[in-house]
Scaffold this motif. Structure first.
Motif, PDB file in Angstrom:
ATOM      1  N   ASN A 112      58.836  47.377  82.379  1.00 42.67           N
ATOM      2  CA  ASN A 112      58.571  48.712  81.839  1.00 42.67           C
ATOM      3  C   ASN A 112      58.133  49.676  82.934  1.00 42.67           C
ATOM      4  OD1 ASN A 112      58.791  49.984  79.257  1.00 42.67           O
ATOM      5  ND2 ASN A 112      56.628  50.496  79.439  1.00 42.67           N
ATOM      6  N   GLU A 113      57.412  49.164  83.897  1.00 42.06           N
ATOM      7  CA  GLU A 113      56.997  50.008  85.020  1.00 42.06           C
ATOM      8  C   GLU A 113      58.240  50.479  85.793  1.00 42.06           C
ATOM      9  OE1 GLU A 113      56.748  49.299  88.538  1.00 42.06           O
ATOM     10  OE2 GLU A 113      55.816  51.262  88.773  1.00 42.06           O
ATOM     11  N   ARG A 115      61.196  50.873  84.443  1.00 38.12           N
ATOM     12  CA  ARG A 115      61.856  51.855  83.571  1.00 38.12           C
ATOM     13  C   ARG A 115      61.179  53.215  83.707  1.00 38.12           C
ATOM     14  NH1 ARG A 115      61.231  51.715  78.636  1.00 38.12           N
ATOM     15  NH2 ARG A 115      63.230  52.596  78.075  1.00 38.12           N
ATOM     16  N   LEU A 116      59.865  53.230  83.645  1.00 41.74           N
ATOM     17  CA  LEU A 116      59.168  54.510  83.704  1.00 41.74           C
ATOM     18  C   LEU A 116      59.272  55.164  85.079  1.00 41.74           C
ATOM     19  CD1 LEU A 116      57.871  53.429  80.959  1.00 41.74           C
ATOM     20  CD2 LEU A 116      56.157  55.141  81.480  1.00 41.74           C
ATOM     21  N   TRP A 119      62.665  56.677  85.172  1.00 43.83           N
ATOM     22  CA  TRP A 119      62.693  57.841  84.266  1.00 43.83           C
ATOM     23  C   TRP A 119      62.028  59.050  84.926  1.00 43.83           C
ATOM     24  CZ3 TRP A 119      58.391  59.715  81.066  1.00 43.83           C
ATOM     25  CH2 TRP A 119      58.787  60.648  80.104  1.00 43.83           C
ATOM     26  N   LEU A 147      66.993  51.898  84.816  1.00 41.57           N
ATOM     27  CA  LEU A 147      66.517  52.128  83.448  1.00 41.57           C
ATOM     28  C   LEU A 147      67.265  51.226  82.453  1.00 41.57           C
ATOM     29  CD1 LEU A 147      64.532  54.088  81.995  1.00 41.57           C
ATOM     30  CD2 LEU A 147      66.435  55.648  81.695  1.00 41.57           C
TER      31      LEU A 147
ATOM     32  N   VAL B  35      60.251  57.610  76.321  1.00 36.20           N
ATOM     33  CA  VAL B  35      60.819  56.520  77.116  1.00 36.20           C
ATOM     34  C   VAL B  35      60.419  55.114  76.667  1.00 36.20           C
ATOM     35  CG1 VAL B  35      59.061  56.552  78.925  1.00 36.20           C
ATOM     36  CG2 VAL B  35      61.387  55.863  79.503  1.00 36.20           C
ATOM     37  N   TYR B  40      58.994  47.551  71.962  1.00 35.05           N
ATOM     38  CA  TYR B  40      58.061  47.260  73.062  1.00 35.05           C
ATOM     39  C   TYR B  40      56.645  47.730  72.691  1.00 35.05           C
ATOM     40  CZ  TYR B  40      55.948  47.556  77.733  1.00 35.05           C
ATOM     41  OH  TYR B  40      55.107  47.427  78.823  1.00 35.05           O
ATOM     42  N   TYR B  89      50.579  48.275  80.555  1.00 35.42           N
ATOM     43  CA  TYR B  89      51.916  48.184  79.960  1.00 35.42           C
ATOM     44  C   TYR B  89      52.661  49.520  80.059  1.00 35.42           C
ATOM     45  CZ  TYR B  89      50.990  43.642  77.674  1.00 35.42           C
ATOM     46  OH  TYR B  89      50.734  42.314  77.399  1.00 35.42           O
ATOM     47  N   SER B  90      52.080  50.473  80.755  1.00 33.58           N
ATOM     48  CA  SER B  90      52.663  51.811  80.932  1.00 33.58           C
ATOM     49  C   SER B  90      52.774  52.600  79.636  1.00 33.58           C
ATOM     50  CB  SER B  90      54.038  51.751  81.610  1.00 33.58           C
ATOM     51  OG  SER B  90      53.958  51.150  82.865  1.00 33.58           O
TER      52      SER B  90
END
Lengths: 164, 99
Positions: A112-113, A115-116, A119, A147, B35, B40, B89-90
């Motif tokens: 997820n890090e 992905r962000l 992004w 992503l 996003v 999730y 976990y952002s």
């Protein structure tokens, strides 16, 4: 990537050689710069008091998680497995990645890090969908790719929960 | 009491007094963003708070549909712990003084 086995201590995942290489590539890359997470939206005092500590802790945590995952991928065991296809069973060779529950959460966090980070590099598009007119030589290709790929691994790790 | 000096009560903003900052109740709010994927977010709520899927999904939908969800109201220390856990976990999570 698919669930291979599950027990009280964690899960084992079968990775094709391509999937293992992809994950190693993703987790070995430098961490994209991220806008620092805010601690509070209403209290300036809280922001001033805790923000720098939080940002430092998160940065350290992210680096540790990625290093740990690279090590785990490095010690994955080569294996062969039989998969069912529409045309019958097929032998696949690949790797078994063993993840404790904590490791799996780390993997989800790291994906997820990624992905962000991608992004944000793309300018925070809303919705975060690949544009139809994306040119093959666009400088954003790598970020869109990150992503998409990270989302797929993340979805796989989550969707397999119900099978455990 | 003779000889005792009564100290004046300092006139401070409650949020700038470190002691009072820690005595207040705080809420942890998770904010919507375009996003983070819905499954999730549900998974993270289950992991961080130990919630069942139904409760986790309810809060996830609240974030998605209303833009935010209050997920914790507790002491400063506990709320800060949860914000850190969610930000690992952002997720977009913040700590706000409870009103």
């Amino acid at each position: 990537m698919r669930l291979h086995a599950s027990d009280d201590e964690g899960t084992s995942w079968f990775l094709t050689p391509g999937e293992r290489n992809l994950l190693l590539t993703l987790f070995s890359r430098p961490i994209d710069p991220r806008q620092p997470a805010r601690l509070s939206r209403t209290s300036e005092a809280l922001e001033e008091q805790c923000q720098s500590d939080l940002a430092g802790e998160l940065e350290k945590h992210r680096a540790e998680v990625r290093s740990r995952l690279v090590v785990l991928l490095g010690v994955a065991v080569s294996a062969q497995t039989t998969i069912q296809t529409p045309t019958g069973p097929r032998e696949d060779s690949g790797w078994i990645l063993r993840l404790t529950s904590e490791d799996r959460e780390s993997c989800l966090q790291a994906l997820n890090e990624l992905r962000l980070g991608a992004w944000e590099q793309l300018g925070r598009p809303d919705p975060p969908e690949v544009p139809d007119d994306l040119a093959p030589d666009s400088p954003n290709i790598l970020h869109w790719w990150t992503l998409e790929i990270a989302s797929r691994f993340q979805a796989r790790l989550i969707s397999e929960e119900s099978l455990e | 009491m003779p000889g005792t000096i009564e100290l004046p009560t300092p006139d401070v903003d409650v949020e700038t007094d470190p002691k009072k900052v820690r005595e207040q109740d705080y809420t942890v709010i998770v904010w919507d963003d375009p996003v983070n994927l819905m499954p999730y977010v549900t998974h993270v709520f289950q992991q961080v708070f130990g919630w069942g899927r139904e409760k986790a999904q309810r809060h996830m939908l609240e974030v998605h549909e209303q833009g935010r969800s209050v997920v914790v109201r507790d002491s400063f220390e506990k709320a800060e712990y949860y914000v850190y856990a969610l930000q690992k976990y952002s997720l977009t999570a913040t700590l706000e003084p409870a009103t």
